[in-house]
Scaffold this motif. Structure first.
Motif, PDB file in Angstrom:
ATOM      1  N   SER A  50      40.153  21.149  43.677  1.00  0.00           N
ATOM      2  CA  SER A  50      39.435  19.879  43.659  1.00  0.00           C
ATOM      3  C   SER A  50      40.069  18.962  42.624  1.00  0.00           C
ATOM      4  O   SER A  50      40.821  19.405  41.754  1.00  0.00           O
ATOM      5  CB  SER A  50      37.953  20.092  43.346  1.00  0.00           C
ATOM      6  OG  SER A  50      37.809  20.702  42.085  1.00  0.00           O
ATOM      7  N   ARG A  52      39.215  15.005  40.474  1.00  0.00           N
ATOM      8  CA  ARG A  52      38.432  13.790  40.223  1.00  0.00           C
ATOM      9  C   ARG A  52      39.385  12.733  39.689  1.00  0.00           C
ATOM     10  O   ARG A  52      40.049  12.938  38.680  1.00  0.00           O
ATOM     11  CB  ARG A  52      37.318  14.051  39.210  1.00  0.00           C
ATOM     12  CG  ARG A  52      36.438  12.809  38.968  1.00  0.00           C
ATOM     13  CD  ARG A  52      35.338  13.050  37.937  1.00  0.00           C
ATOM     14  NE  ARG A  52      34.596  14.270  38.175  1.00  0.00           N
ATOM     15  CZ  ARG A  52      33.549  14.386  39.009  1.00  0.00           C
ATOM     16  NH1 ARG A  52      33.137  13.342  39.674  1.00  0.00           N
ATOM     17  NH2 ARG A  52      32.934  15.546  39.151  1.00  0.00           N
ATOM     18  N   LYS A  69      43.139   4.613  50.024  1.00  0.00           N
ATOM     19  CA  LYS A  69      44.228   5.596  50.138  1.00  0.00           C
ATOM     20  C   LYS A  69      45.324   4.961  50.982  1.00  0.00           C
ATOM     21  O   LYS A  69      45.075   4.515  52.113  1.00  0.00           O
ATOM     22  CB  LYS A  69      43.745   6.879  50.796  1.00  0.00           C
ATOM     23  CG  LYS A  69      44.864   7.896  50.991  1.00  0.00           C
ATOM     24  CD  LYS A  69      44.389   9.123  51.749  1.00  0.00           C
ATOM     25  CE  LYS A  69      45.560  10.069  51.958  1.00  0.00           C
ATOM     26  NZ  LYS A  69      45.206  11.144  52.892  1.00  0.00           N
ATOM     27  N   ARG A  76      38.474  11.505  55.348  1.00  0.00           N
ATOM     28  CA  ARG A  76      38.684  12.958  55.328  1.00  0.00           C
ATOM     29  C   ARG A  76      37.879  13.559  56.470  1.00  0.00           C
ATOM     30  O   ARG A  76      36.767  13.127  56.748  1.00  0.00           O
ATOM     31  CB  ARG A  76      38.220  13.561  54.010  1.00  0.00           C
ATOM     32  CG  ARG A  76      39.025  13.100  52.816  1.00  0.00           C
ATOM     33  CD  ARG A  76      38.625  13.834  51.557  1.00  0.00           C
ATOM     34  NE  ARG A  76      39.351  15.111  51.480  1.00  0.00           N
ATOM     35  CZ  ARG A  76      38.911  16.165  50.811  1.00  0.00           C
ATOM     36  NH1 ARG A  76      37.759  16.131  50.192  1.00  0.00           N
ATOM     37  NH2 ARG A  76      39.625  17.270  50.775  1.00  0.00           N
ATOM     38  N   GLN A  80      33.569  15.172  52.569  1.00  0.00           N
ATOM     39  CA  GLN A  80      33.701  13.749  52.266  1.00  0.00           C
ATOM     40  C   GLN A  80      33.795  13.520  50.763  1.00  0.00           C
ATOM     41  O   GLN A  80      33.212  14.269  49.978  1.00  0.00           O
ATOM     42  CB  GLN A  80      32.515  12.975  52.845  1.00  0.00           C
ATOM     43  CG  GLN A  80      32.499  12.959  54.356  1.00  0.00           C
ATOM     44  CD  GLN A  80      33.793  12.418  54.938  1.00  0.00           C
ATOM     45  OE1 GLN A  80      34.252  11.340  54.566  1.00  0.00           O
ATOM     46  NE2 GLN A  80      34.416  13.183  55.827  1.00  0.00           N
ATOM     47  N   PRO A  81      34.546  12.504  50.347  1.00  0.00           N
ATOM     48  CA  PRO A  81      34.652  12.228  48.907  1.00  0.00           C
ATOM     49  C   PRO A  81      33.294  11.857  48.324  1.00  0.00           C
ATOM     50  O   PRO A  81      32.447  11.282  49.011  1.00  0.00           O
ATOM     51  CB  PRO A  81      35.619  11.048  48.825  1.00  0.00           C
ATOM     52  CG  PRO A  81      35.752  10.514  50.189  1.00  0.00           C
ATOM     53  CD  PRO A  81      35.280  11.548  51.147  1.00  0.00           C
ATOM     54  N   TYR A  89      35.706  11.954  43.766  1.00  0.00           N
ATOM     55  CA  TYR A  89      35.900  13.396  43.637  1.00  0.00           C
ATOM     56  C   TYR A  89      36.178  13.989  45.014  1.00  0.00           C
ATOM     57  O   TYR A  89      35.469  13.696  45.984  1.00  0.00           O
ATOM     58  CB  TYR A  89      34.628  14.027  43.044  1.00  0.00           C
ATOM     59  CG  TYR A  89      34.661  15.521  42.934  1.00  0.00           C
ATOM     60  CD1 TYR A  89      35.341  16.154  41.906  1.00  0.00           C
ATOM     61  CD2 TYR A  89      33.998  16.310  43.883  1.00  0.00           C
ATOM     62  CE1 TYR A  89      35.361  17.532  41.804  1.00  0.00           C
ATOM     63  CE2 TYR A  89      34.011  17.689  43.784  1.00  0.00           C
ATOM     64  CZ  TYR A  89      34.701  18.297  42.744  1.00  0.00           C
ATOM     65  OH  TYR A  89      34.720  19.667  42.657  1.00  0.00           O
ATOM     66  N   PHE A  90      37.209  14.829  45.069  1.00  0.00           N
ATOM     67  CA  PHE A  90      37.574  15.518  46.303  1.00  0.00           C
ATOM     68  C   PHE A  90      37.527  17.022  46.054  1.00  0.00           C
ATOM     69  O   PHE A  90      38.041  17.495  45.046  1.00  0.00           O
ATOM     70  CB  PHE A  90      38.995  15.153  46.743  1.00  0.00           C
ATOM     71  CG  PHE A  90      39.220  13.693  46.940  1.00  0.00           C
ATOM     72  CD1 PHE A  90      38.846  13.075  48.114  1.00  0.00           C
ATOM     73  CD2 PHE A  90      39.817  12.938  45.949  1.00  0.00           C
ATOM     74  CE1 PHE A  90      39.065  11.717  48.298  1.00  0.00           C
ATOM     75  CE2 PHE A  90      40.037  11.581  46.128  1.00  0.00           C
ATOM     76  CZ  PHE A  90      39.655  10.966  47.299  1.00  0.00           C
ATOM     77  N   GLU A  91      36.933  17.761  47.001  1.00  0.00           N
ATOM     78  CA  GLU A  91      36.962  19.210  46.904  1.00  0.00           C
ATOM     79  C   GLU A  91      37.695  19.765  48.124  1.00  0.00           C
ATOM     80  O   GLU A  91      37.843  19.077  49.140  1.00  0.00           O
ATOM     81  CB  GLU A  91      35.551  19.786  46.798  1.00  0.00           C
ATOM     82  CG  GLU A  91      34.633  19.423  47.938  1.00  0.00           C
ATOM     83  CD  GLU A  91      33.222  19.943  47.724  1.00  0.00           C
ATOM     84  OE1 GLU A  91      33.063  21.061  47.213  1.00  0.00           O
ATOM     85  OE2 GLU A  91      32.294  19.215  48.078  1.00  0.00           O
ATOM     86  N   LEU A  93      40.948  20.486  48.636  1.00  0.00           N
ATOM     87  CA  LEU A  93      42.101  19.666  48.987  1.00  0.00           C
ATOM     88  C   LEU A  93      42.988  20.360  50.012  1.00  0.00           C
ATOM     89  O   LEU A  93      43.153  21.588  49.977  1.00  0.00           O
ATOM     90  CB  LEU A  93      42.934  19.355  47.739  1.00  0.00           C
ATOM     91  CG  LEU A  93      42.297  18.423  46.708  1.00  0.00           C
ATOM     92  CD1 LEU A  93      43.161  18.376  45.451  1.00  0.00           C
ATOM     93  CD2 LEU A  93      42.094  17.037  47.279  1.00  0.00           C
ATOM     94  N   ASP A  97      45.524  15.387  52.285  1.00  0.00           N
ATOM     95  CA  ASP A  97      45.034  14.584  51.159  1.00  0.00           C
ATOM     96  C   ASP A  97      46.157  14.006  50.320  1.00  0.00           C
ATOM     97  O   ASP A  97      45.906  13.185  49.429  1.00  0.00           O
ATOM     98  CB  ASP A  97      44.095  15.424  50.273  1.00  0.00           C
ATOM     99  CG  ASP A  97      42.817  15.789  50.988  1.00  0.00           C
ATOM    100  OD1 ASP A  97      42.203  14.904  51.601  1.00  0.00           O
ATOM    101  OD2 ASP A  97      42.441  16.982  50.941  1.00  0.00           O
ATOM    102  N   TYR A 101      46.326   6.933  45.949  1.00  0.00           N
ATOM    103  CA  TYR A 101      44.932   6.524  45.832  1.00  0.00           C
ATOM    104  C   TYR A 101      44.847   5.409  44.797  1.00  0.00           C
ATOM    105  O   TYR A 101      45.283   5.573  43.663  1.00  0.00           O
ATOM    106  CB  TYR A 101      44.063   7.706  45.404  1.00  0.00           C
ATOM    107  CG  TYR A 101      43.962   8.764  46.477  1.00  0.00           C
ATOM    108  CD1 TYR A 101      42.904   8.755  47.375  1.00  0.00           C
ATOM    109  CD2 TYR A 101      44.937   9.745  46.606  1.00  0.00           C
ATOM    110  CE1 TYR A 101      42.801   9.717  48.363  1.00  0.00           C
ATOM    111  CE2 TYR A 101      44.849  10.707  47.602  1.00  0.00           C
ATOM    112  CZ  TYR A 101      43.788  10.689  48.474  1.00  0.00           C
ATOM    113  OH  TYR A 101      43.692  11.634  49.461  1.00  0.00           O
TER     114      TYR A 101
END
Length: 122
Positions: A50, A52, A69, A76, A80-81, A89-91, A93, A97, A101
């Motif tokens: 992940s 941030r 992006k 995604r 979802q972010p 925040y992205f988990e 990845l 991705d 950004y």
């Protein structure tokens, strides 16, 4: 009657002077956006991790932040972010991705931006 009129004029003059001082004070406090700290621009993260991205900024009036992006919307398929006040925040990845950004931070006095280059490695 004349006395009431003179009192009325005095109140108007006082109110006008007070409002002009207040407007000048508020205008003097207006500040264009600026980042709170130096930002990291290049990030490498493993698949499944992940991240941030943060673009904390100051300004008056308080700036708004917009994320993109590769100069378009962030899309995604899964996970979802999550957007915070100054972050995204992205988990989980994945290779899709990878990208640039950008945070765009604006108020009525101007805009600033920062681009993060995210590379997801297997």
């Amino acid at each position: 009657m004349l006395r009431q009129f003179l009192v009325f004029l005095a109140i108007c003059a006082f109110t006008t002077a007070f409002l002009q001082d207040k407007i000048a004070e508020d205008t003097a406090k207006r500040i264009a956006p600026k980042f709170k700290r130096k930002l990291t621009n290049v990030l490498m993260k493993p698949v499944g991790s992940s991240v941030r991205l943060k673009c904390a900024a100051d300004g008056n009036p308080t700036p708004n932040i917009t994320w993109s992006k590769n100069n378009g919307p962030i899309i995604r398929r899964y996970f979802q972010p999550r957007y915070g006040k100054w972050s995204v925040y992205f988990e989980e990845l994945g290779k899709p991705d990878d990208g640039n950004y950008t945070c765009l931070v604006c108020n009525g006095l101007g805009c600033i931006s920062n681009t993060f280059v995210l590379t997801v490695v297997e």
